[in-house]
Design a protein around this motif. Structure first.
Motif, PDB file in Angstrom:
ATOM      1  N   LEU A   1     -11.463  18.035  15.057  1.00 25.94           N
ATOM      2  CA  LEU A   1     -10.498  17.110  15.655  1.00 25.94           C
ATOM      3  C   LEU A   1     -11.008  15.682  15.475  1.00 25.94           C
ATOM      4  CD1 LEU A   1      -7.924  16.671  17.366  1.00 25.94           C
ATOM      5  CD2 LEU A   1      -9.374  16.859  19.403  1.00 25.94           C
ATOM      6  N   LYS A   2     -10.236  14.868  14.774  1.00 31.90           N
ATOM      7  CA  LYS A   2     -10.650  13.500  14.466  1.00 31.90           C
ATOM      8  C   LYS A   2     -10.013  12.464  15.391  1.00 31.90           C
ATOM      9  CE  LYS A   2     -12.975  12.794  11.472  1.00 31.90           C
ATOM     10  NZ  LYS A   2     -14.449  12.884  11.336  1.00 31.90           N
ATOM     11  N   ASP A   3      -8.820  12.770  15.898  1.00 30.65           N
ATOM     12  CA  ASP A   3      -8.157  11.816  16.789  1.00 30.65           C
ATOM     13  C   ASP A   3      -7.092  12.550  17.589  1.00 30.65           C
ATOM     14  OD1 ASP A   3      -7.835   8.971  17.624  1.00 30.65           O
ATOM     15  OD2 ASP A   3      -5.796   9.263  16.900  1.00 30.65           O
ATOM     16  N   GLU A   4      -6.944  12.181  18.838  1.00 28.46           N
ATOM     17  CA  GLU A   4      -5.845  12.700  19.658  1.00 28.46           C
ATOM     18  C   GLU A   4      -5.295  11.563  20.496  1.00 28.46           C
ATOM     19  OE1 GLU A   4      -6.613  15.236  23.070  1.00 28.46           O
ATOM     20  OE2 GLU A   4      -8.768  15.047  22.709  1.00 28.46           O
ATOM     21  N   ARG A   5      -4.014  11.649  20.774  1.00 32.83           N
ATOM     22  CA  ARG A   5      -3.339  10.578  21.514  1.00 32.83           C
ATOM     23  C   ARG A   5      -2.194  11.200  22.316  1.00 32.83           C
ATOM     24  NH1 ARG A   5      -6.104   5.832  21.365  1.00 32.83           N
ATOM     25  NH2 ARG A   5      -7.018   7.077  19.710  1.00 32.83           N
ATOM     26  N   GLN A   6      -2.044  10.762  23.535  1.00 29.65           N
ATOM     27  CA  GLN A   6      -0.930  11.223  24.367  1.00 29.65           C
ATOM     28  C   GLN A   6       0.152  10.158  24.370  1.00 29.65           C
ATOM     29  OE1 GLN A   6      -1.939  12.793  28.280  1.00 29.65           O
ATOM     30  NE2 GLN A   6       0.000  12.000  29.090  1.00 29.65           N
ATOM     31  N   GLY A   7       1.371  10.575  24.009  1.00 30.66           N
ATOM     32  CA  GLY A   7       2.505   9.666  24.026  1.00 30.66           C
ATOM     33  C   GLY A   7       3.395   9.946  25.216  1.00 30.66           C
ATOM     34  N   PHE A   8       4.160   8.947  25.616  1.00 29.45           N
ATOM     35  CA  PHE A   8       5.029   9.103  26.772  1.00 29.45           C
ATOM     36  C   PHE A   8       6.242   8.190  26.633  1.00 29.45           C
ATOM     37  CE2 PHE A   8       1.785   5.943  27.673  1.00 29.45           C
ATOM     38  CZ  PHE A   8       2.515   4.857  28.143  1.00 29.45           C
ATOM     39  N   ARG A   9       7.336   8.589  27.288  1.00 31.20           N
ATOM     40  CA  ARG A   9       8.500   7.716  27.330  1.00 31.20           C
ATOM     41  C   ARG A   9       8.223   6.572  28.290  1.00 31.20           C
ATOM     42  NH1 ARG A   9      14.357  10.098  28.584  1.00 31.20           N
ATOM     43  NH2 ARG A   9      13.902  11.078  26.573  1.00 31.20           N
ATOM     44  N   TYR A  10       8.461   5.365  27.840  1.00 31.77           N
ATOM     45  CA  TYR A  10       8.256   4.167  28.659  1.00 31.77           C
ATOM     46  C   TYR A  10       9.624   3.577  28.993  1.00 31.77           C
ATOM     47  CZ  TYR A  10       6.597  -0.485  30.001  1.00 31.77           C
ATOM     48  OH  TYR A  10       6.338  -1.661  30.672  1.00 31.77           O
ATOM     49  N   LEU A  11       9.975   3.590  30.290  1.00 29.40           N
ATOM     50  CA  LEU A  11      11.281   3.116  30.737  1.00 29.40           C
ATOM     51  C   LEU A  11      12.385   3.847  29.956  1.00 29.40           C
ATOM     52  CD1 LEU A  11      10.328  -0.651  31.137  1.00 29.40           C
ATOM     53  CD2 LEU A  11      10.404   1.124  32.918  1.00 29.40           C
ATOM     54  N   ASP A  12      13.380   3.130  29.458  1.00 27.96           N
ATOM     55  CA  ASP A  12      14.486   3.770  28.729  1.00 27.96           C
ATOM     56  C   ASP A  12      14.215   3.735  27.227  1.00 27.96           C
ATOM     57  OD1 ASP A  12      14.689   1.000  28.944  1.00 27.96           O
ATOM     58  OD2 ASP A  12      16.862   0.994  28.757  1.00 27.96           O
ATOM     59  N   CYS A  13      13.179   4.487  26.820  1.00 27.84           N
ATOM     60  CA  CYS A  13      12.769   4.587  25.404  1.00 27.84           C
ATOM     61  C   CYS A  13      12.370   3.226  24.837  1.00 27.84           C
ATOM     62  CB  CYS A  13      13.879   5.218  24.566  1.00 27.84           C
ATOM     63  SG  CYS A  13      14.161   6.953  24.912  1.00 27.84           S
ATOM     64  N   ARG A  14      11.590   2.477  25.605  1.00 24.06           N
ATOM     65  CA  ARG A  14      11.122   1.170  25.137  1.00 24.06           C
ATOM     66  C   ARG A  14       9.677   1.236  24.662  1.00 24.06           C
ATOM     67  NH1 ARG A  14      14.478  -3.330  26.808  1.00 24.06           N
ATOM     68  NH2 ARG A  14      16.307  -2.444  27.845  1.00 24.06           N
ATOM     69  N   ASP A  15       9.354   0.309  23.765  1.00 26.29           N
ATOM     70  CA  ASP A  15       7.978   0.082  23.353  1.00 26.29           C
ATOM     71  C   ASP A  15       7.272  -0.666  24.480  1.00 26.29           C
ATOM     72  OD1 ASP A  15       5.819  -0.113  21.316  1.00 26.29           O
ATOM     73  OD2 ASP A  15       6.254  -2.253  21.465  1.00 26.29           O
ATOM     74  N   MET A  16       5.948  -0.705  24.449  1.00 26.85           N
ATOM     75  CA  MET A  16       5.205  -1.410  25.481  1.00 26.85           C
ATOM     76  C   MET A  16       5.436  -2.921  25.440  1.00 26.85           C
ATOM     77  SD  MET A  16       3.667   1.008  27.179  1.00 26.85           S
ATOM     78  CE  MET A  16       2.181   0.458  28.004  1.00 26.85           C
ATOM     79  N   THR A  17       6.012  -3.429  24.364  1.00 27.55           N
ATOM     80  CA  THR A  17       6.399  -4.841  24.308  1.00 27.55           C
ATOM     81  C   THR A  17       7.635  -5.116  25.150  1.00 27.55           C
ATOM     82  OG1 THR A  17       7.744  -4.449  22.335  1.00 27.55           O
ATOM     83  CG2 THR A  17       5.451  -5.165  21.991  1.00 27.55           C
ATOM     84  N   GLY A  18       8.310  -4.062  25.631  1.00 28.33           N
ATOM     85  CA  GLY A  18       9.486  -4.221  26.466  1.00 28.33           C
ATOM     86  C   GLY A  18      10.801  -4.099  25.737  1.00 28.33           C
TER      87      GLY A  18
ATOM     88  N   ARG B   1      12.598   7.614  12.906  1.00 23.64           N
ATOM     89  CA  ARG B   1      11.390   7.303  13.663  1.00 23.64           C
ATOM     90  C   ARG B   1      11.229   8.297  14.809  1.00 23.64           C
ATOM     91  NH1 ARG B   1      14.074   2.915  11.945  1.00 23.64           N
ATOM     92  NH2 ARG B   1      12.937   1.109  11.120  1.00 23.64           N
ATOM     93  N   GLN B   2      10.030   8.837  14.941  1.00 24.76           N
ATOM     94  CA  GLN B   2       9.712   9.730  16.055  1.00 24.76           C
ATOM     95  C   GLN B   2       8.572   9.138  16.891  1.00 24.76           C
ATOM     96  OE1 GLN B   2      11.488  11.929  17.135  1.00 24.76           O
ATOM     97  NE2 GLN B   2      12.387  13.267  15.601  1.00 24.76           N
ATOM     98  N   SER B   3       8.531   7.830  16.989  1.00 28.19           N
ATOM     99  CA  SER B   3       7.426   7.111  17.624  1.00 28.19           C
ATOM    100  C   SER B   3       7.475   7.199  19.143  1.00 28.19           C
ATOM    101  CB  SER B   3       7.474   5.640  17.213  1.00 28.19           C
ATOM    102  OG  SER B   3       7.673   5.499  15.812  1.00 28.19           O
ATOM    103  N   MET B   4       6.288   7.048  19.769  1.00 32.03           N
ATOM    104  CA  MET B   4       6.196   6.975  21.226  1.00 32.03           C
ATOM    105  C   MET B   4       5.034   6.059  21.601  1.00 32.03           C
ATOM    106  SD  MET B   4       7.007  10.804  22.716  1.00 32.03           S
ATOM    107  CE  MET B   4       7.440  10.244  24.369  1.00 32.03           C
ATOM    108  N   PRO B   5       5.146   5.368  22.744  1.00 27.33           N
ATOM    109  CA  PRO B   5       4.032   4.546  23.220  1.00 27.33           C
ATOM    110  C   PRO B   5       2.839   5.402  23.645  1.00 27.33           C
ATOM    111  CG  PRO B   5       6.100   3.942  24.306  1.00 27.33           C
ATOM    112  CD  PRO B   5       6.331   5.244  23.599  1.00 27.33           C
ATOM    113  N   TRP B   6       1.669   4.759  23.644  1.00 26.98           N
ATOM    114  CA  TRP B   6       0.470   5.350  24.221  1.00 26.98           C
ATOM    115  C   TRP B   6      -0.255   4.241  24.984  1.00 26.98           C
ATOM    116  CZ3 TRP B   6      -4.469   3.541  23.176  1.00 26.98           C
ATOM    117  CH2 TRP B   6      -4.586   2.683  22.068  1.00 26.98           C
ATOM    118  N   GLY B   7      -1.125   4.626  25.893  1.00 29.93           N
ATOM    119  CA  GLY B   7      -1.832   3.587  26.617  1.00 29.93           C
ATOM    120  C   GLY B   7      -2.879   4.129  27.564  1.00 29.93           C
ATOM    121  N   THR B   8      -3.847   3.271  27.862  1.00 33.33           N
ATOM    122  CA  THR B   8      -4.851   3.522  28.893  1.00 33.33           C
ATOM    123  C   THR B   8      -4.830   2.322  29.829  1.00 33.33           C
ATOM    124  OG1 THR B   8      -6.674   2.406  27.750  1.00 33.33           O
ATOM    125  CG2 THR B   8      -6.250   4.708  27.154  1.00 33.33           C
ATOM    126  N   ALA B   9      -5.789   2.271  30.753  1.00 30.85           N
ATOM    127  CA  ALA B   9      -5.866   1.124  31.639  1.00 30.85           C
ATOM    128  C   ALA B   9      -6.149  -0.165  30.863  1.00 30.85           C
ATOM    129  CB  ALA B   9      -6.943   1.345  32.700  1.00 30.85           C
TER     130      ALA B   9
END
Length: 304
Positions: free
Chosen positions: A125-142, A234-242
Motif C-alpha cells: 500500500l503506497k497511499d490511501e485517502r478518505q474522501g467525503f461529500r463537503y456541503l452540497d458536493c462542493r470542493d473545499m474552496t467552496g 469526474r469522480q472527484s471528492m474532497p479530502w482533509g485533516t485538521a
C-alpha cells in the motif's frame, strides 16, 4: 461487457482510495485476486443495499503488460506530467488504484478491509485517502465540483470505451491535490468567482464573453477540431485533516486525450500567456494513469 459500477456511479457521501504497487513475483497472484473483484463488488452491493456501494479497480500503465501481456488498451500511456515554474502536475505511477464509495462510512471501510485481505502478501500500500461529500458536493474552496459532468445516460457515453476487446472499460487519471486555502481565503469572493468563471453561492456559470481567459471553466471547456466538446466524467471528492485539505481528482473517459488536453490547457500558457489561475491556489502532489477494465475482463483474467 459489464462496466464496473464505480466508473459511472452517481455521487456518494463517502469514499476510500487505495493505491498499491505489486510486489516482485506476485503478478500472477494479483491477476487471480482481481478475478474475484467483480464478485466482491456484487456481494457488497447486495449485502448493504442502503449504502449504494460501488467499487472500481484500475490497472496502472506500467503494470498492465505484466498482468495481461496478451492485449493492452490501445491508448494506455504515461500520465501527462506538467511543469511551469512552481506550478507542477507530477507523474507518480502506481500499479493499482481502488475507488470504494458508499453512503455509509462503515461500508466503505468494510470494503477497504476486504480489498486488503484479497491482496494480502501480493502488494504494498503506497497511499490511501478518505474522501467525503463537503456541503452540497462542493470542493473545499467552496465552489460546487463536477458542474460540467455529463448526466444520466451521457455518463456512460463519455466514460466508457464503446467497442472492441476493451468495451466497457475506462481510461482513468488520478491526482491528489493539496489546496493552498490560507492564500485562497484571502481573496474577495468576487475574485474567487473570476478564478472559477462562475458564482460561488448559487453556482451560476458566467457567460463565455464575461469569463477571464484565465478562468478555470474557460481553460477546461475544450473542443476538438470538429467542434465537439472534449468531455470527461469526474469522480472527484474532497479530502482533509485538521492541517491540510485538498481534492482527490479522478477523470474517467473513453480516451485519455481529453484529460491530457485539459491538463495542458490548465498548466501551459497560451500565446497570450494565459493559464488556469486556479493552479496558483492548489498543488498536485500525485498523478497516475490507469485503465479500469470491464468486469468480464477481470473475471476471465483477460482471456476474452
Amino acid at each position: 461487457m459489464t462496466a464496473q459500477a464505480g466508473i459511472c456511479a452517481e455521487p456518494n457521501l463517502h469514499a476510500h482510495y487505495l493505491l498499491f504497487d505489486i510486489l516482485p513475483g506476485h503478478h500472477a497472484g494479483v491477476v487471480d485476486a482481481l478475478a474475484q473483484v467483480p464478485a466482491l463488488w456484487q456481494s457488497l452491493q447486495q449485502q448493504y443495499l442502503d449504502a449504494r456501494f460501488s467499487g472500481l479497480v484500475a490497472i496502472g500503465h506500467q503494470a498492465w503488460d505484466d498482468l495481461y501481456p496478451d492485449a493492452r488498451p490501445s491508448e494506455l500511456c504515461a500520465f501527462p506530467a506538467q511543469q511551469q515554474g512552481q506550478r507542477v502536475a507530477p507523474e507518480t505511477p502506481f500499479d493499482l488504484f481502488f475507488q470504494l464509495r458508499a453512503d455509509r462510512l462503515d461500508v466503505a471501510y468494510i470494503a477497504v478491509q476486504k480489498v486488503m485481505a484479497l491482496l494480502a502478501g501480493k502488494v504494498e500500500l503506497k497511499d490511501e485517502r478518505q474522501g467525503f461529500r463537503y456541503l452540497d458536493c462542493r470542493d473545499m474552496t467552496g465552489f460546487v465540483d463536477g458542474t460540467e459532468n455529463p448526466q444520466g445516460e451521457d455518463r456512460a457515453g463519455v466514460a466508457l470505451v464503446a467497442e472492441g476487446r476493451f468495451a466497457g472499460g475506462s481510461y482513468v487519471h488520478v491526482q491528489r491535490y493539496r489546496h493552498k486555502l490560507a492564500r485562497w481565503e484571502k481573496l474577495a469572493i468576487k475574485t474567487q468567482e473570476e478564478v472559477y468563471g462562475r458564482t460561488k453561492a448559487d453556482n451560476i456559470e458566467y457567460e463565455s464573453a464575461q469569463k477571464a481567459p484565465t478562468a478555470h471553466t474557460k481553460r477546461t471547456s475544450l473542443k476538438d477540431a470538429a467542434g465537439n466538446s472534449m468531455e470527461i466524467l469526474r469522480q472527484s471528492m474532497p479530502w482533509g485533516t485538521a492541517n491540510v485539505q485538498g481534492l482527490v481528482f479522478i477523470s474517467c473517459c473513453n480516451t485519455p486525450l481529453h484529460f491530457t488536453r485539459m491538463l495542458e490547457s490548465m498548466y501551459q500558457p497560451d500565446e497570450q500567456g494565459h493559464f488556469d489561475h486556479l493552479t496558483l491556489f492548489t498543488q498536485a502532489e500525485t498523478g497516475a494513469a490507469f485503465f479500469a477494465p470491464a468486469e468480464d475482463w477481470l473475471s476471465s483474467k483477460g482471456d476474452l
